[in-house]
Structure formats: C-alpha cells, structure tokens
Design a protein around this motif. Structure first.
Motif, PDB file in Angstrom:
ATOM      1  N   ILE A  70      39.948  48.238  46.186  1.00 15.37           N
ATOM      2  CA  ILE A  70      38.850  47.387  45.728  1.00 15.37           C
ATOM      3  C   ILE A  70      38.242  47.954  44.450  1.00 15.37           C
ATOM      4  O   ILE A  70      37.886  47.218  43.524  1.00 15.37           O
ATOM      5  N   PHE A  71      38.122  49.269  44.389  1.00 17.36           N
ATOM      6  CA  PHE A  71      37.622  49.949  43.188  1.00 17.36           C
ATOM      7  C   PHE A  71      38.525  49.632  41.991  1.00 17.36           C
ATOM      8  O   PHE A  71      38.047  49.292  40.912  1.00 17.36           O
ATOM      9  N   LEU A  72      39.821  49.714  42.199  1.00 19.48           N
ATOM     10  CA  LEU A  72      40.781  49.402  41.131  1.00 19.48           C
ATOM     11  C   LEU A  72      40.729  47.916  40.768  1.00 19.48           C
ATOM     12  O   LEU A  72      40.896  47.549  39.603  1.00 19.48           O
ATOM     13  N   ASP A  73      40.485  47.083  41.772  1.00 23.26           N
ATOM     14  CA  ASP A  73      40.392  45.637  41.548  1.00 23.26           C
ATOM     15  C   ASP A  73      39.241  45.308  40.596  1.00 23.26           C
ATOM     16  O   ASP A  73      39.341  44.380  39.788  1.00 23.26           O
ATOM     17  N   PHE A  74      38.157  46.067  40.686  1.00 18.03           N
ATOM     18  CA  PHE A  74      37.034  45.877  39.773  1.00 18.03           C
ATOM     19  C   PHE A  74      37.417  46.281  38.354  1.00 18.03           C
ATOM     20  O   PHE A  74      37.101  45.589  37.386  1.00 18.03           O
ATOM     21  N   LEU A 116      48.445  38.065  39.235  1.00 19.21           N
ATOM     22  CA  LEU A 116      48.688  39.396  39.802  1.00 19.21           C
ATOM     23  C   LEU A 116      47.499  39.872  40.619  1.00 19.21           C
ATOM     24  O   LEU A 116      47.650  40.463  41.700  1.00 19.21           O
ATOM     25  N   ASP A 117      46.308  39.624  40.089  1.00 19.11           N
ATOM     26  CA  ASP A 117      45.084  40.052  40.756  1.00 19.11           C
ATOM     27  C   ASP A 117      44.972  39.432  42.145  1.00 19.11           C
ATOM     28  O   ASP A 117      44.667  40.121  43.127  1.00 19.11           O
ATOM     29  N   SER A 118      45.228  38.131  42.229  1.00 19.89           N
ATOM     30  CA  SER A 118      45.144  37.448  43.523  1.00 19.89           C
ATOM     31  C   SER A 118      46.233  37.915  44.482  1.00 19.89           C
ATOM     32  O   SER A 118      45.985  38.064  45.682  1.00 19.89           O
ATOM     33  N   LEU A 119      47.432  38.146  43.955  1.00 18.02           N
ATOM     34  CA  LEU A 119      48.535  38.595  44.813  1.00 18.02           C
ATOM     35  C   LEU A 119      48.269  40.000  45.361  1.00 18.02           C
ATOM     36  O   LEU A 119      48.563  40.281  46.535  1.00 18.02           O
ATOM     37  N   ALA A 120      47.713  40.875  44.521  1.00 13.02           N
ATOM     38  CA  ALA A 120      47.376  42.225  44.974  1.00 13.02           C
ATOM     39  C   ALA A 120      46.259  42.169  46.014  1.00 13.02           C
ATOM     40  O   ALA A 120      46.314  42.852  47.050  1.00 13.02           O
ATOM     41  N   ASP A 121      45.237  41.339  45.754  1.00 13.02           N
ATOM     42  CA  ASP A 121      44.132  41.185  46.701  1.00 13.02           C
ATOM     43  C   ASP A 121      44.612  40.609  48.027  1.00 13.02           C
ATOM     44  O   ASP A 121      44.049  40.904  49.084  1.00 13.02           O
ATOM     45  N   THR A 165      36.842  38.173  49.362  1.00 11.62           N
ATOM     46  CA  THR A 165      37.791  38.836  50.277  1.00 11.62           C
ATOM     47  C   THR A 165      37.593  40.352  50.368  1.00 11.62           C
ATOM     48  O   THR A 165      37.745  40.905  51.459  1.00 11.62           O
ATOM     49  N   PRO A 166      37.246  41.068  49.280  1.00 11.66           N
ATOM     50  CA  PRO A 166      37.032  42.522  49.441  1.00 11.66           C
ATOM     51  C   PRO A 166      35.890  42.848  50.396  1.00 11.66           C
ATOM     52  O   PRO A 166      35.990  43.786  51.199  1.00 11.66           O
ATOM     53  N   ALA A 167      34.804  42.068  50.322  1.00  8.11           N
ATOM     54  CA  ALA A 167      33.670  42.294  51.218  1.00  8.11           C
ATOM     55  C   ALA A 167      34.070  42.032  52.665  1.00  8.11           C
ATOM     56  O   ALA A 167      33.721  42.795  53.581  1.00  8.11           O
ATOM     57  N   ASN A 168      34.831  40.967  52.873  1.00 12.43           N
ATOM     58  CA  ASN A 168      35.299  40.654  54.221  1.00 12.43           C
ATOM     59  C   ASN A 168      36.239  41.741  54.744  1.00 12.43           C
ATOM     60  O   ASN A 168      36.182  42.121  55.922  1.00 12.43           O
ATOM     61  N   ALA A 169      37.096  42.248  53.866  1.00  9.21           N
ATOM     62  CA  ALA A 169      38.026  43.316  54.266  1.00  9.21           C
ATOM     63  C   ALA A 169      37.268  44.561  54.706  1.00  9.21           C
ATOM     64  O   ALA A 169      37.609  45.181  55.726  1.00  9.21           O
TER      65      ALA A 169
END
Length: 236
Positions: free
Chosen positions: A42-46, A65-70, A132-136
C-alpha cells in the motif's frame, strides 16, 4: 531511453510483488508478516502515483498496472485471509468447510471496485465507497486481533462464522456503496483548511498506539462513520 517514465511502473510492480509474498505468508498462517507486506504494498501504491505526477509520466498503462497490482495486494490477499478465517481446521471441500469459499466475496467486491474506479471521474480528489487498501487493512487486522485477544467478547465475536460472513458481505458492499468518503489529502499547510484530516490522523495515531491491530480496524470503521456523519451534516 527515458528511465524516469519506467520508475512509477516499477514501483507498481513492487506493490504486486509484496502482494504475492503476502499470499505465501497467508498460506503459512503467518498473518502478521502478510499484514506487513500488504502495508508495504500500500505504501508503494501511494508512491507510484506520486512519482508519476512528479516526473509527469502518467499513462494509461500505469493506470491499468496500478489496478492489477492492487487486485492482488488489496483484493486477493484479504479474500484469502477471510477464507482462512472461515475454514479454520475444517477440510475446505467438506460440507462445513465449503462455506469458507464465500470469503472470496471480498475479492469479487474489490475487483468490481477497482474496475469501476478507473472509469469513475468523480473520485479524483475523494472517494466514493471504501478504497480497497483500507478494506484490505481491515480484513488483515482481524486474525491479528484474534491472536491478541485470545479470550473474551472480541475473540468470540471474530471466531463466529456467521459474524465473519456478515463482515464479508458488508465489506463487499462498503467497497462499492455510493457513500462519499472525505479525502485524507492535505493540500494547504494550515489547520483551518485541513482541520478534519488533521484531527482524524491524530486520533488514528492514538488508536494505533493504544490498541495496536485492533486500532487498525477501529480507524477504518471510524473513517466510514465520520464520513457518513459529515455527509449528513452537509445535507442539512
């Protein structure tokens, strides 16, 4: 060759790599390490978006790519965690154990959320539905809360299969609900314009200090409830 344009995508792929590692740890029932690798993802996603804007190299490829990684880090991993919580010591292919596959509703809800986010032009500065990151983070905190509170009401609550199924369904709903959530971005460095964000972040820090992994779940719940309250006040 413009190296800068590849840096955000590389960071995105590292997010995906963290999600893959987290999956391995979940399979080993090492939920704490899985939690930390999802946090790193999630840190890297930011920062992939941060560097894309910094270098002015945003692209449709980067968005996909961002959505696929998430999808892996914040979609498949929490779904797998919920599956593991539901299956317990049962054979997943036994009549009782097969209920655990419903835990992947979290993954399905996350997938729909991520696909919809890419085409929803309303979510540039704030969110509609829980990210999704918050839910994860909420889902991954649950087995850690269970290990922290080995007895008592909280343990009994999160050990109940019906409660877990309820959380699964609510999770998938909140991800895609038409509920505006206030932005956590601080655009101007003054208290007046960012009072809500600053107060929320300070309270979140206190919850983490005093409640550890339970604090993570409380922060997500608090974020949703506070957003609903703010929406109600603004409508009035």
């Amino acid at each position: 060759m413009n190296i800068k344009k590849h840096i955000p995508n590389l960071i995105t792929l590292l997010n995906l790599f963290c999600g893959c590692i987290a999956l391995v740890f979940v399979s080993k029932l090492d939920f704490e390490m899985a939690f930390y690798f999802v946090c790193l993802g999630i840190f890297l996603d930011f920062f992939d978006g941060f560097f894309a804007r910094l270098f002015k190299v945003s692209s449709p490829l980067g968005l996909q790519l961002d959505s696929l990684a998430d999808m892996v880090t914040s979609g498949v991993v929490p779904g797998y965690v919920m599956f593991m919580l539901l299956v317990g010591d049962n054979d997943p292919f036994s009549p009782q154990g097969m209920v655990a596959f419903l835990g992947f509703i979290v993954t399905l809800g996350s997938c729909y959320r991520l696909a919809n986010f890419n085409i929803d032009t309303r979510q540039t500065d704030s969110f509609i539905g829980l990210p999704t990151p918050a839910n994860a983070l909420f889902i991954l905190s649950m087995p850690l809360i269970l290990s922290t509170y080995e007895s008592g009401f909280i343990h009994q609550l999160l050990s109940n299969q019906w409660v877990l199924l309820g959380i699964t369904i609510i999770s998938a709903y909140i991800l895609n609900a038409e509920i505006p959530l206030f932005s956590l971005k601080i655009k101007k460095f003054n208290f007046k314009d960012n009072a809500l964000q600053i107060i929320f972040l300070l309270l979140s820090l206190l919850l983490l200090i005093f409640f550890s992994f339970l604090g993570v779940a409380l922060i997500i719940i608090f974020y949703v409830l506070l957003s609903v309250a703010m929406n109600t006040i603004q409508k009035k």
